[in-house]
Design a protein around this motif. Structure first.
Motif, PDB file in Angstrom:
ATOM      1  N   TYR A 192       0.838  -1.202   0.000  1.00  0.00           N
ATOM      2  CA  TYR A 192       0.000   0.000   0.000  1.00  0.00           C
ATOM      3  C   TYR A 192       0.868   1.245   0.000  1.00  0.00           C
ATOM      4  CZ  TYR A 192      -4.076  -2.881   1.287  1.00  0.00           C
ATOM      5  OH  TYR A 192      -5.100  -3.809   1.311  1.00  0.00           O
ATOM      6  N   LEU A 193       0.500   2.221  -0.837  1.00  0.00           N
ATOM      7  CA  LEU A 193       1.170   3.518  -0.893  1.00  0.00           C
ATOM      8  C   LEU A 193       0.104   4.605  -0.790  1.00  0.00           C
ATOM      9  CD1 LEU A 193       2.459   1.492  -3.330  1.00  0.00           C
ATOM     10  CD2 LEU A 193       4.167   3.315  -3.324  1.00  0.00           C
ATOM     11  N   GLN A 194       0.435   5.705  -0.126  1.00  0.00           N
ATOM     12  CA  GLN A 194      -0.487   6.832   0.030  1.00  0.00           C
ATOM     13  C   GLN A 194       0.245   8.107  -0.340  1.00  0.00           C
ATOM     14  OE1 GLN A 194      -3.680   6.589   0.910  1.00  0.00           O
ATOM     15  NE2 GLN A 194      -4.228   8.731   1.210  1.00  0.00           N
ATOM     16  N   ASP A 195      -0.169   8.775  -1.419  1.00  0.00           N
ATOM     17  CA  ASP A 195       0.601   9.945  -1.838  1.00  0.00           C
ATOM     18  C   ASP A 195       0.073  11.227  -1.200  1.00  0.00           C
ATOM     19  OD1 ASP A 195      -1.411  11.111  -3.462  1.00  0.00           O
ATOM     20  OD2 ASP A 195      -0.482  10.500  -5.348  1.00  0.00           O
ATOM     21  N   GLU A 196       0.770  12.338  -1.481  1.00  0.00           N
ATOM     22  CA  GLU A 196       0.503  13.592  -0.781  1.00  0.00           C
ATOM     23  C   GLU A 196      -0.817  14.239  -1.173  1.00  0.00           C
ATOM     24  OE1 GLU A 196       3.889  16.097  -1.297  1.00  0.00           O
ATOM     25  OE2 GLU A 196       5.273  14.665  -0.391  1.00  0.00           O
ATOM     26  N   LYS A 197      -1.399  13.831  -2.296  1.00  0.00           N
ATOM     27  CA  LYS A 197      -2.691  14.377  -2.715  1.00  0.00           C
ATOM     28  C   LYS A 197      -3.856  13.510  -2.254  1.00  0.00           C
ATOM     29  CE  LYS A 197      -0.892  16.889  -6.720  1.00  0.00           C
ATOM     30  NZ  LYS A 197      -1.000  17.094  -8.197  1.00  0.00           N
ATOM     31  N   GLY A 198      -3.556  12.414  -1.539  1.00  0.00           N
ATOM     32  CA  GLY A 198      -4.607  11.556  -1.017  1.00  0.00           C
ATOM     33  C   GLY A 198      -4.909  10.343  -1.851  1.00  0.00           C
ATOM     34  N   LEU A 199      -4.061  10.056  -2.842  1.00  0.00           N
ATOM     35  CA  LEU A 199      -4.255   8.884  -3.689  1.00  0.00           C
ATOM     36  C   LEU A 199      -3.629   7.667  -3.029  1.00  0.00           C
ATOM     37  CD1 LEU A 199      -5.177   7.690  -6.460  1.00  0.00           C
ATOM     38  CD2 LEU A 199      -2.833   8.147  -7.256  1.00  0.00           C
ATOM     39  N   GLY A 200      -4.450   6.648  -2.767  1.00  0.00           N
ATOM     40  CA  GLY A 200      -3.959   5.390  -2.247  1.00  0.00           C
ATOM     41  C   GLY A 200      -3.812   4.384  -3.378  1.00  0.00           C
ATOM     42  N   VAL A 201      -2.608   3.851  -3.549  1.00  0.00           N
ATOM     43  CA  VAL A 201      -2.333   2.900  -4.627  1.00  0.00           C
ATOM     44  C   VAL A 201      -1.978   1.552  -4.003  1.00  0.00           C
ATOM     45  CG1 VAL A 201      -0.897   2.386  -6.631  1.00  0.00           C
ATOM     46  CG2 VAL A 201      -1.550   4.749  -6.135  1.00  0.00           C
ATOM     47  N   VAL A 202      -2.604   0.502  -4.503  1.00  0.00           N
ATOM     48  CA  VAL A 202      -2.350  -0.847  -4.020  1.00  0.00           C
ATOM     49  C   VAL A 202      -1.623  -1.611  -5.121  1.00  0.00           C
ATOM     50  CG1 VAL A 202      -3.337  -2.904  -2.968  1.00  0.00           C
ATOM     51  CG2 VAL A 202      -4.501  -0.685  -2.716  1.00  0.00           C
ATOM     52  N   VAL A 203      -0.477  -2.188  -4.764  1.00  0.00           N
ATOM     53  CA  VAL A 203       0.391  -2.868  -5.730  1.00  0.00           C
ATOM     54  C   VAL A 203       0.532  -4.333  -5.329  1.00  0.00           C
ATOM     55  CG1 VAL A 203       2.757  -2.970  -6.633  1.00  0.00           C
ATOM     56  CG2 VAL A 203       1.642  -0.748  -6.285  1.00  0.00           C
ATOM     57  N   LYS A 204       0.601  -5.211  -6.314  1.00  0.00           N
ATOM     58  CA  LYS A 204       0.846  -6.617  -6.058  1.00  0.00           C
ATOM     59  C   LYS A 204       2.340  -6.844  -5.871  1.00  0.00           C
ATOM     60  CE  LYS A 204       0.120 -11.276  -7.904  1.00  0.00           C
ATOM     61  NZ  LYS A 204      -0.446 -12.087  -9.009  1.00  0.00           N
ATOM     62  N   PRO A 205       2.761  -7.399  -4.725  1.00  0.00           N
ATOM     63  CA  PRO A 205       4.188  -7.673  -4.556  1.00  0.00           C
ATOM     64  C   PRO A 205       4.694  -8.690  -5.576  1.00  0.00           C
ATOM     65  CG  PRO A 205       3.037  -7.746  -2.450  1.00  0.00           C
ATOM     66  CD  PRO A 205       1.980  -7.706  -3.523  1.00  0.00           C
ATOM     67  N   GLY A 206       5.936  -8.545  -5.960  1.00  0.00           N
ATOM     68  CA  GLY A 206       6.533  -9.444  -6.929  1.00  0.00           C
ATOM     69  C   GLY A 206       7.495  -8.714  -7.833  1.00  0.00           C
ATOM     70  N   LYS A 207       8.170  -9.438  -8.670  1.00  0.00           N
ATOM     71  CA  LYS A 207       9.215  -8.874  -9.514  1.00  0.00           C
ATOM     72  C   LYS A 207       8.671  -8.132 -10.730  1.00  0.00           C
ATOM     73  CE  LYS A 207      12.437 -12.514  -8.122  1.00  0.00           C
ATOM     74  NZ  LYS A 207      13.297 -13.631  -8.575  1.00  0.00           N
ATOM     75  N   THR A 208       7.353  -8.271 -10.963  1.00  0.00           N
ATOM     76  CA  THR A 208       6.713  -7.568 -12.073  1.00  0.00           C
ATOM     77  C   THR A 208       5.766  -6.520 -11.530  1.00  0.00           C
ATOM     78  OG1 THR A 208       6.834  -9.553 -13.443  1.00  0.00           O
ATOM     79  CG2 THR A 208       5.309  -7.834 -14.148  1.00  0.00           C
ATOM     80  N   PHE A 209       5.832  -5.320 -12.032  1.00  0.00           N
ATOM     81  CA  PHE A 209       5.017  -4.207 -11.546  1.00  0.00           C
ATOM     82  C   PHE A 209       3.562  -4.408 -11.943  1.00  0.00           C
ATOM     83  CE2 PHE A 209       3.495   0.281 -12.265  1.00  0.00           C
ATOM     84  CZ  PHE A 209       3.419   0.623 -10.923  1.00  0.00           C
TER      85      PHE A 209
END
Length: 411
Positions: free
Chosen positions: A358-375
């Motif tokens: 989970y990432l939360q940026d300064e404008k309030g956007l929460g991005v959920v990423v799948k862990p692993g070697k491929t983005f």
């Protein structure tokens, strides 16, 4: 009633839902919680939304059904950069977001801070029914977490800051420890957690011209010996947390205003030298003395964070630059698997939980990423409110602090 509440808060540490310090259990941004939300918006998957007065970028602390936050409230009611501030601690009911108590600990006269900082940036830490709060150069205190009653408070360790405060405190046995990387004579200080009196102080030494930094130390165990990993300007020091004596040190030149909390895995600590040009170093922790030339396993100098703390999941190290580029690297070798645009400008630390990043940026956007070697981005969730605080987890829900509110978000 007070005894009962204190006992409940003390024993609730057995709960997997508790989030008792900056970056949660283990202090490295991991949670064992499952069934966490993947998507949310200002109008969906919100359990509650509670306004939080004042300005503060400390992250929530969770103990049972209690949430604790700090904030700096303008005494004039005007949100001006140099407004006199009431430095406060707030306890909320986690079931509905309602205030349980709200106490003032200190007042700050015409304070100054960087636009990305606040006068309530350090996150509190909880242990055995007590809440330890820290406002950097402005004061430190211990409270009864059930009632908000002050056990002790001190402003004895004031120093001349640059850009305000930021380092959260850590607990080690009978000590409360924090970094005091001031404009001059940077230190690490340990207080007796029962009295607030100084037990030891370590004078940080480096050739960095700018001495100020804001990094939260990390306690690790190396073959049965505790080490306190404490990055500052120009150098990361490993200290014996009981005495403040140095175990090892590793230099990184002119790096200053160091913010990211270290992470530890595979026998190495991973640190960023922060401003101006951040370099990530993987440092083996079994050294003694100056290990700059002997114990750096590898380095990376591209897309390294100035502010967000990193996370290790298995053999992969994840870090996000302040411009929103997320990198996945082999934690053992430094080989980069990918480096991709993920968010907008970001200061909050990464959260690894429920098989997601989970990432939360300064404008309030929460991005959920799948862990692993491929983005792979799994979801993008925009609250539309400025946000610099890091996530906390409660049960199977997320807590997100924005500029004006605290959200509890469910699946």
């Amino acid at each position: 009633m007070r005894t009962t509440l204190a006992l409940l808060l003390s024993t609730s540490l057995l709960s997997a839902a508790d989030w008792t310090e900056f970056r949660g259990p283990g202090a490295q941004g991991h949670s064992d919680a499952t069934n966490l939300p993947l998507t949310w918006s200002p109008t969906s998957n919100i359990v509650w939304k509670t306004p939080v007065a004042g300005v503060g970028w400390s992250s929530p602390v969770v103990v049972g059904t209690r949430i604790f936050l700090t904030s700096a409230v303008s005494l004039s009611g005007k949100e001006e950069a140099t407004a006199d501030r009431s430095l406060r601690v707030i306890s909320l009911d986690a079931t509905n977001g309602k205030s349980l108590w709200d106490v003032e600990l200190f007042q700050a006269k015409s304070p100054r801070a960087h636009r990305k900082n606040s006068h309530a940036s350090p996150t509190a830490v909880f242990e055995d029914g007590l809440l330890y709060v820290h406002f950097g150069h402005l004061g430190t205190a211990c409270l009864d977490a059930a009632t908000g009653e002050t056990m002790w408070a001190t402003q004895e360790f004031a120093y001349s800051p640059v850009h305000g405060n930021g380092s959260s405190p850590v607990l080690c046995e009978d000590l409360l420890i924090f970094s005091a990387d001031a404009e001059k004579e940077p230190k690490v200080i340990a207080l007796d957690k029962k009295t607030g009196k100084q037990r030891w102080a370590f004078a940080r030494q480096s050739d960095a011209k700018k001495k100020f930094s804001f990094c939260t130390p990390l306690l690790i165990d190396v073959n049965g010996q505790k080490q306190l990993i404490t990055p500052g300007s120009g150098v990361v020091n490993s200290l014996n947390p009981k005495t403040g004596e140095e175990i090892w040190r590793c230099y990184y030149g002119e790096g200053y205003s160091v913010v990211p909390r270290p992470v530890y895995a595979h026998g190495m600590v991973f640190v960023s030298s922060s401003y101006d040009k951040p370099v990530l170093k993987a440092i083996k922790v079994d050294g003694k003395g100056d290990v700059t030339e002997t114990h750096v396993a590898w380095t990376i100098d591209k897309a390294v964070p100035h502010n967000p703390s990193m996370a290790v999941i298995g053999d992969e190290l994840y870090f996000v630059a302040d411009n929103g580029i997320l990198t996945c690297a082999d934690a053992k070798t430094g080989a980069i698997h990918y480096s991709e645009r993920c968010t907008g400008p970001i200061s909050a630390s990464l959260l690894a939980a429920d098989g997601k990043l989970y990432l939360q940026d300064e404008k309030g956007l929460g991005v959920v990423v799948k862990p692993g070697k491929t983005f792979q981005i799994l979801a993008q969730n925009d609250l539309g409110e400025r946000s610099l605080a890091s996530y906390a987890v409660i049960d199977s829900d997320l807590l997100i602090r924005t500029e004006g509110n605290l959200y509890r978000i469910k699946k």
